[in-house]
Write a protein that holds these residues in place. Structure first.
Motif, short mmCIF file in Angstrom:
data_model
loop_
_atom_site.label_atom_id
_atom_site.label_comp_id
_atom_site.label_asym_id
_atom_site.label_seq_id
_atom_site.Cartn_x
_atom_site.Cartn_y
_atom_site.Cartn_z
N VAL A 154 4.12 11.05 -2.10
CA VAL A 154 4.71 12.38 -2.26
C VAL A 154 6.23 12.28 -2.40
CG1 VAL A 154 5.12 14.59 -1.10
CG2 VAL A 154 2.82 13.61 -1.13
N TYR A 155 6.85 11.45 -1.56
CA TYR A 155 8.30 11.27 -1.67
C TYR A 155 8.68 10.68 -3.03
CZ TYR A 155 13.09 9.97 -0.94
OH TYR A 155 14.45 9.84 -1.11
N GLY A 156 7.94 9.65 -3.47
CA GLY A 156 8.22 9.04 -4.76
C GLY A 156 8.10 10.04 -5.90
N LEU A 157 7.04 10.83 -5.87
CA LEU A 157 6.87 11.85 -6.91
C LEU A 157 7.97 12.90 -6.85
CD1 LEU A 157 3.02 12.48 -7.01
CD2 LEU A 157 4.43 11.21 -8.64
N SER A 158 8.38 13.24 -5.64
CA SER A 158 9.46 14.21 -5.48
C SER A 158 10.73 13.70 -6.15
CB SER A 158 9.71 14.46 -3.98
OG SER A 158 10.88 15.21 -3.80
N CYS A 191 0.86 -1.18 0.00
CA CYS A 191 0.00 0.00 0.00
C CYS A 191 0.90 1.23 0.00
CB CYS A 191 -0.90 -0.01 1.24
SG CYS A 191 -2.15 1.27 1.21
N ILE A 192 0.57 2.19 -0.83
CA ILE A 192 1.33 3.43 -0.89
C ILE A 192 0.66 4.45 0.01
CG2 ILE A 192 2.16 5.29 -2.39
CD1 ILE A 192 3.41 2.62 -3.09
N THR A 193 1.37 4.90 1.04
CA THR A 193 0.83 5.95 1.90
C THR A 193 0.99 7.29 1.19
OG1 THR A 193 2.94 6.39 2.99
CG2 THR A 193 1.52 4.69 4.00
N VAL A 194 0.32 8.29 1.69
CA VAL A 194 0.44 9.63 1.10
C VAL A 194 1.89 10.09 1.14
CG1 VAL A 194 -0.23 12.05 1.33
CG2 VAL A 194 -1.95 10.26 1.57
N SER A 195 2.57 9.86 2.26
CA SER A 195 3.96 10.32 2.36
C SER A 195 4.87 9.54 1.39
CB SER A 195 4.48 10.22 3.79
OG SER A 195 4.46 8.90 4.25
#
Length: 159
Positions: free
Chosen positions: A38-42, A31-35
């Protein structure tokens, strides 16, 4: 955020990135958490070379043991190379490519790539960042993604 939602949001960004989920899911809980998202997209959109190396290495380390083995290299290269009609066994060509890759990148000569081996090779030749297949977006896909996501941020709020 589940796998399907992440896939829908990132289709334009990740056309050629087969193992995106593994790179984003830092705690391996499926499961991908919001954090994590966001980190992955960053890393995808604005990451430093160091961050991108860590991300790509995690994607290439298929079993998560901290090394990229010959078997993992073979699997990734077999899945990322175009098949050419020929009389030669395509697996033999891939095995040769794995051996060439090891000669170039395996600095401690232990038959597998540690992060230190991978990092040294990439710093010497940045084209090796995605040596085992694409796992980062190309600039055009990156722009398309940013245009899609940032046009209406409220569209992606979870209820």
């Amino acid at each position: 955020m589940n796998r399907k939602k992440l896939q829908k949001l990132t289709d334009s960004l990740t056309k050629n990135c087969k193992h995106l989920f593994r790179g984003f899911d830092k705690d391996n809980d499926s499961c991908i958490t919001v954090s994590e998202w966001v980190y992955g997209l960053s890393v995808f959109l604005r990451g430093t070379l160091e961050e991108k190396m860590k991300y790509c290495f995690a994607v290439f380390d298929l079993n998560g043991d901290g090394f990229i083995s010959k078997e993992e290299m073979f699997h990734m290269l077999k899945n990322s190379l175009l098949k050419q009609p020929s009389e030669e066994d395509p697996d033999e060509g891939i095995k040769d490519l794995v051996e060439i890759t090891l000669r170039k990148m395996d600095h401690d000569h232990d038959g597998k790539l540690s992060f230190a081996d991978y990092e040294q090779a990439v710093r010497e030749e940045t084209l090796l960042l995605e040596a085992f297949g694409p796992c980062l977006p190309d600039p055009k896909s990156q722009k398309e993604f940013e245009d899609q996501v940032f046009k209406d941020p409220n569209e992606f709020n979870e209820v």
